[in-house]
Scaffold this motif. Structure first.
Motif, mmCIF file in Angstrom:
data_model
loop_
_atom_site.group_PDB
_atom_site.id
_atom_site.type_symbol
_atom_site.label_atom_id
_atom_site.label_comp_id
_atom_site.label_asym_id
_atom_site.label_seq_id
_atom_site.Cartn_x
_atom_site.Cartn_y
_atom_site.Cartn_z
ATOM 1 N N ALA A 81 0.835 -1.199 0.000
ATOM 2 C CA ALA A 81 0.000 0.000 0.000
ATOM 3 C C ALA A 81 0.866 1.244 0.000
ATOM 4 O O ALA A 81 2.015 1.221 0.455
ATOM 5 C CB ALA A 81 -0.910 0.004 1.222
ATOM 6 N N LEU A 82 0.255 2.322 -0.512
ATOM 7 C CA LEU A 82 0.900 3.625 -0.373
ATOM 8 C C LEU A 82 0.377 4.234 0.926
ATOM 9 O O LEU A 82 -0.832 4.337 1.124
ATOM 10 C CB LEU A 82 0.525 4.525 -1.562
ATOM 11 N N VAL A 83 1.314 4.589 1.806
ATOM 12 C CA VAL A 83 0.891 5.178 3.073
ATOM 13 C C VAL A 83 1.488 6.574 3.188
ATOM 14 O O VAL A 83 2.685 6.762 2.988
ATOM 15 C CB VAL A 83 1.350 4.310 4.267
ATOM 16 N N CYS A 84 0.601 7.573 3.458
ATOM 17 C CA CYS A 84 1.073 8.944 3.617
ATOM 18 C C CYS A 84 0.753 9.390 5.034
ATOM 19 O O CYS A 84 -0.408 9.317 5.453
ATOM 20 C CB CYS A 84 0.367 9.888 2.653
ATOM 21 N N ARG A 85 1.753 9.878 5.708
ATOM 22 C CA ARG A 85 1.498 10.379 7.053
ATOM 23 C C ARG A 85 1.229 11.873 6.959
ATOM 24 O O ARG A 85 2.031 12.628 6.413
ATOM 25 C CB ARG A 85 2.687 10.106 7.960
ATOM 26 N N VAL A 86 0.093 12.274 7.491
ATOM 27 C CA VAL A 86 -0.318 13.671 7.409
ATOM 28 C C VAL A 86 -0.379 14.256 8.813
ATOM 29 O O VAL A 86 -0.886 13.606 9.729
ATOM 30 C CB VAL A 86 -1.708 13.778 6.741
ATOM 31 N N ALA A 87 0.134 15.475 8.976
ATOM 32 C CA ALA A 87 0.107 16.118 10.293
ATOM 33 C C ALA A 87 -0.505 17.500 10.175
ATOM 34 O O ALA A 87 -0.346 18.170 9.160
ATOM 35 C CB ALA A 87 1.520 16.218 10.845
ATOM 36 N N ASP A 88 -1.250 17.929 11.173
ATOM 37 C CA ASP A 88 -1.814 19.286 11.150
ATOM 38 C C ASP A 88 -1.515 20.039 12.439
ATOM 39 O O ASP A 88 -2.149 21.040 12.747
ATOM 40 C CB ASP A 88 -3.322 19.233 10.888
ATOM 41 N N GLY A 89 -0.559 19.560 13.222
ATOM 42 C CA GLY A 89 -0.206 20.239 14.465
ATOM 43 C C GLY A 89 -0.971 19.709 15.658
ATOM 44 O O GLY A 89 -0.553 19.873 16.802
ATOM 45 N N SER A 90 -2.143 19.064 15.373
ATOM 46 C CA SER A 90 -2.906 18.524 16.509
ATOM 47 C C SER A 90 -2.749 17.007 16.603
ATOM 48 O O SER A 90 -3.117 16.400 17.584
ATOM 49 C CB SER A 90 -4.393 18.870 16.363
ATOM 50 N N GLY A 91 -2.232 16.400 15.543
ATOM 51 C CA GLY A 91 -2.073 14.948 15.574
ATOM 52 C C GLY A 91 -1.605 14.414 14.238
ATOM 53 O O GLY A 91 -1.345 15.184 13.297
ATOM 54 N N LEU A 92 -1.497 13.096 14.166
ATOM 55 C CA LEU A 92 -1.017 12.426 12.957
ATOM 56 C C LEU A 92 -2.079 11.477 12.430
ATOM 57 O O LEU A 92 -2.781 10.833 13.198
ATOM 58 C CB LEU A 92 0.226 11.587 13.280
ATOM 59 N N LEU A 93 -2.151 11.406 11.088
ATOM 60 C CA LEU A 93 -3.129 10.510 10.459
ATOM 61 C C LEU A 93 -2.474 9.840 9.261
ATOM 62 O O LEU A 93 -1.785 10.499 8.488
ATOM 63 C CB LEU A 93 -4.337 11.328 9.989
#
Ligand code: ADP
Ligand code: MG
Length: 692
Positions: A81-93
């Motif tokens: 799978a392609l996995v992208c870690r996304v952050a917005d300052g409040s957490g990680l997804l």
């Protein structure tokens, strides 16, 4: 009233983006005109008008987030799978894509700003969204959030949600900005019913403001459902009132003859039968064609009620056609009617597909000549060149196989010198009140709500297939005591062939397991003559165990068969199971139905089987069926040709029918010119009943 660019006449191809391929896809959804698109309503909505901080996501709750890609890699652990870690300052997804292209990988690379919508769930490395909707936001540009809820429409394979949404957007713009879509309900009526105007309702449904409440969406939907139900009601009541204007021979049954007939029967009539007979006789005595539906649960004794109607016709010098859905059933009626009416000097003819050549010509002659008073047959009775001498009454048994249109065609066919035959329709399929009000608005309804005395209710047991040996032992006991058994094999209805094979196999296995039991087999791929032979032999007691497919569903009466085993009942709907079960419990002595299911059962199958175990009341079962399956399926196209709705749902909107009825009267009085337009908008061409 119709504007030049009326949207009902504007084909979908007038919209941008509709070429031949898309047109064909839309065709599958029955979306042909721009107006059709407007009445194609969302299944649900997604709220993408706000962002949720990643730290505030809840598993299982759809949400929209925005953040930067910190890491993007193709993992080989588990499924690739392609996995992208996304952050917005409040957490990680983590965003996880099992299907992805090189171009997607490029866009979703480290540092990209993304906005995505999906359902977060607990993954191995924390929260993740699998295949979310996503877009990369260009740097330095404003990307405002939407102000409206995002509608999600029913699709067909090959058509994308986004493309359909864009088309409906265009259709809505046309509707709101042109005069192509006329509101057919007068403002006074809408105000009185507390419903919004058509453009308002459509805007609300396709483009609801982000703060729309469930109540406002519901009202908008009701606005459309109301109009649709109104159209159907108007068309059916028009049909009915026109039928009232037709002339029919007045048929009268002298009291003396009625008494003589009753005295000749081996049983007294039930109170319900007596009441329904009186209702029918009152109709027949008028000079207008009766259109009456007799509803009575299996075994309630509808045939003898029909025989009374037949007597009235005969006493007035008219012929009677009795039509059954299968030859088997036609033959049974032929036997009953002959048994009852021959002693009174009435000749009962039987016209079956199997009758050929000289025999057939002979029967046709008797019908034309008038020496045959009652003619029993399948619907072939009306498809062929059968000439009646003086047809006064048509009896249709098991009406659920015939639709409104076939019914009308029949009546036309029987017309002679401007006189139309009366129609009596009998059904064992209980029709829930709401459906009866609408789907049968062109009929009067009588209900036989009582079974002849001495019938014990069928005891129903629900057992898993693992108990098969016990069930087989029970069959052996049962047959030893001199009674007969049905064994019903079911399979997905679409595959008759598989169903027959299953029955053949079951018959072989049962014959092996039960050496002292005489087994017979009946299925839908046998020739009518073979079927009849097997069924007559079973009825005559020449076999003990009848292995059958669902062909025995309808009407055949073998009182000595008191045990029925239904294999895989979970595959059938409630109404059909009830109908099947109705084959037992027709004689004296107790009777049983064993529902032998294949575990595990789905929740809805569990609930269906439990309903059958708990009740034998056809009306309760019909209401429950309606709840579980919805009216579309219950009165399915294949089965009936009954009404199909685009927006309305009788279960949800049934409560509106009273108001629909009174509004129909108001509209007919005050705006009769709109009626035709309503019918054209909501009913399929063949259903408008206009020229009837
Ligand atoms: P259905 O309503 O399912 O068509 P039928 O007309 O086939 O039922 O009747 C079922 C059985 O009950 C038949 O054998 C019929 O002769 C018998 N029957 C009908 N009316 C009565 C009655 N009032 N008392 C006893 N038996 C009756
Ligand atoms: Mg019957």
């Amino acid at each position: 009233m119709a504007a030049p660019k009326a949207l009902d006449g504007l084909p979908v191809t007038a919209l941008k983006g509709v070429g031949e391929r898309v047109r064909q896809l839309l065709d599958k959804l029955h979306l042909h005109s721009v107006q059709d698109l407007l009445f194609h309503l969302p299944l649900r909505y997604e709220d993408r008008s706000y962002l949720t901080p990643i730290g505030g996501l809840q598993t299982g709750v759809h949400a929209q987030v925005e953040g930067r890609v910190e890491l993007s890699e193709v993992t080989a652990k588990g499924r690739r799978a392609l996995v992208c870690r996304v952050a917005d300052g409040s957490g990680l997804l983590n965003l996880r894509f099992f299907h992805f292209t090189a171009a997607q990988m490029g866009k979703l690379s480290r540092g990209a700003r993304v906005r995505c919508y999906g359902e977060p769930r607990e993954g191995y490395y924390g929260l993740e969204m699998v295949h979310p909707d996503w877009q990369v936001l260009a740097e330095g540009e404003d990307h405002p959030l939407g102000h409206t809820l995002t509608p999600i429409y029913p699709l067909t394979e090959g058509l994308h949600q986004k493309s359909l949404r864009r088309l409906i957007e265009q259709a809505l713009d046309l509707a709101l900005n042109s005069s192509g879509l006329v509101d057919l309900l007068p403002p006074e009526l809408l105000a009185q019913q507390g419903l919004p105007s058509l453009p308002e309702a459509l805007r609300q449904l396709h483009r609801p403001p982000a703060r729309a409440t469930l109540a406002s969406l519901k009202t908008a939907q009701q606005r459309l459902a109301f109009e649709e139900l109104l159209a159907h009601h108007l068309s059916l009541s028009r049909l009915r009132s026109r039928a009232r204007l037709r002339r029919a021979p007045a048929l009268d049954l002298p009291a003396r003859e009625a008494q003589r007939f009753r005295a000749s029967l081996p049983f007294p009539l039930t109170a319900a039968q007596t009441r329904v007979i009186a209702e029918i006789l009152a109709d027949l005595a008028t000079e207008h064609p009766m259109m009456r539906l007799v509803q009575g649960d299996v075994g309630s004794g509808k045939t003898v009620v029909a025989a009374h109607a037949a007597l009235a016709a005969l006493a007035s010098g008219c012929q009677v056609a009795v039509m059954a859905p299968t030859e088997l059933l036609a033959e049974q009626h032929h036997r009953s009617f002959s048994q009852w009416l021959n002693p009174l000097g009435v000749e009962v003819a039987f016209l079956a597909g199997k009758h050929k050549g000289a025999v057939r010509r002979g029967v046709l002659e008797e019908i034309a000549h008038g020496s045959a008073g009652v003619i029993v047959g399948t619907h072939a009775l009306f498809q062929e060149t059968v000439e009646f001498r003086r047809l006064g009454l048509i009896v249709i048994d098991e009406q659920h196989r015939f639709g409104v249109h076939q019914r009308l065609a029949l009546r036309e066919k029987g017309a002679r010198d401007g006189r139309y035959p009366h129609q009596l329709i009998m059904t064992a399929t209980p029709i829930p009140r709401t459906l009866a009000m609408l789907g049968y608005a062109d009929l009067d309804v009588s209900v036989i709500d009582e079974l002849p005395p001495g019938r014990t209710p069928v005891k129903t047991t629900v057992l898993p297939a693992t108990r098969r040996p016990d069930i087989i032992a029970r069959i052996a006991d049962w047959v030893r005591s001199g009674r007969q058994v049905y064994w019903v094999c079911t399979l997905i209805e679409e595959s008759e062939l598989l169903q027959c094979e299953a029955a053949e196999k079951a018959a072989v296995a049962l014959a092996e397991a039960l050496p002292n039991v005489r087994c017979a087999l009946i299925h839908g791929r046998m020739k009518p003559a073979e079927k009849d032979a097997v069924m007559s032999a079973f009825k005559a007691g020449e076999s003990d165990l009848l292995v059958a497919t669902t062909v025995i569903e309808v009407g055949v009466d073998v009182p000595n068969a008191g045990l029925m085993v239904i294999e895989n009942p979970e595959r059938l709907g409630l109404a059909q199971l009830h109908q099947l079960r109705g084959r037992v419990g027709r004689g004296p002595g107790d009777s049983h139905c064993v529902l032998m299911y294949q575990p595990p059962l789905s929740a809805s199958a569990q609930s269906r089987l439990a309903t059958l175990r708990e009740t034998g009341d056809g009306f309760v079962i019909a209401e429950r069926d309606l709840e579980l399956r919805g009216p579309g399926e219950l009165m399915g196209v294949r089965q009936t040709g009954q009404v199909q709705f685009r927006v309305a749902d009788l279960l949800r909107d049934g409560a509106m029918l009273e108001r629909v009825k009174s509004s129909a009267e108001t509209l007919l009085d005050e705006n009769p010119e709109r009626v035709q337009l309503l019918l054209r908008r909501w009913l399929a061409q063949g259903e408008q009943y206009v020229e009837v």
